[in-house]
Write an enzyme that holds these catalytic residues in place. Structure first.
Site, PDB file in Angstrom:
ATOM      1  N   ARG A  71     -31.218 -23.346 -24.827  1.00 38.84           N
ATOM      2  CA  ARG A  71     -31.842 -23.754 -26.092  1.00 38.84           C
ATOM      3  C   ARG A  71     -32.340 -25.191 -26.054  1.00 38.84           C
ATOM      4  O   ARG A  71     -33.217 -25.570 -26.826  1.00 38.84           O
ATOM      5  CB  ARG A  71     -30.902 -23.487 -27.260  1.00 38.84           C
ATOM      6  N   GLU A 108     -16.679 -24.907 -23.606  1.00 44.18           N
ATOM      7  CA  GLU A 108     -15.645 -24.470 -24.539  1.00 44.18           C
ATOM      8  C   GLU A 108     -15.088 -23.085 -24.243  1.00 44.18           C
ATOM      9  O   GLU A 108     -13.982 -22.761 -24.644  1.00 44.18           O
ATOM     10  CB  GLU A 108     -16.111 -24.569 -25.991  1.00 44.18           C
TER      11      GLU A 108
END
Length: 183
Positions: A71, A108
């Protein structure tokens, strides 16, 4: 008078959709595709992100904008155009066709390796890093290492959203971190 950043924040609040348990249980994915489909919202976000590549007088202070897969490509390329700077993609391992630098990192919910063409950033280039979300800071840290391996200098990091509870900015000490929204 409403600032560009205020307009961009409003667009984020209105257009970004939370997707629970994607890409795996426990993760809340921030879907920016409705933002991208809204011309006014997308334009305001690009203008606000580009501010991180300018000084207080509005002068461009970067030579290149580096967008992080995937992105960051969508956001970084128009930021580069807004600044009159070159755009450089940082890709997942094995996606670039020529000689690269590589940096592995933790994120994460897993691990990854990023690559940058060895000649994409020239020695002395001032670089702005662009991505959608700053979470643990692993992607930004790895990208910074890649830029520095090429001889460039990172001017700062600019993102749509920062997950403040993950303290990602701590992984890129000394860099200005600009975010349009902290969650």
């Amino acid at each position: 008078m409403t600032s560009v950043r205020d307009v961009a924040r409003e667009a984020l609040e209105r257009l970004v959709v939370d997707v629970v348990d994607f890409p795996e249980p426990g993760v809340v994915f921030k879907d920016i595709t409705p933002l991208l489909a809204d011309h006014t919202g997308f334009t305001s976000v690009i203008e606000a992100l580009a501010e991180a590549g300018r000084d207080a007088a509005g002068n461009v202070v970067v030579d290149k904008v580096v967008g992080m897969e995937a992105r960051g490509f969508i956001l970084g390329a128009p930021v580069a155009l807004a600044l009159g700077a070159g755009f450089v993609p940082v890709r997942k391992a094995g996606k670039l066709p020529r000689e690269t630098h590589a940096a592995s990192y933790s994120l994460e919910y897993g691990e990854a390796t990023l690559e940058l063409h060895r000649d994409a950033v020239r020695p002395g280039d001032r670089v702005l890093l662009v991505d959608d979300v700053l979470a643990t800071g692993g992607t930004a840290e790895a990208t910074r290492r890649l830029v520095e391996e090429c001889g460039g200098t990172c001017h700062g990091v600019t993102v749509l959203m920062e997950l403040g509870f993950l303290a990602g900015r701590d992984r890129v000490p000394g860099l200005d971190v600009s975010t349009l929204m902290t969650l």
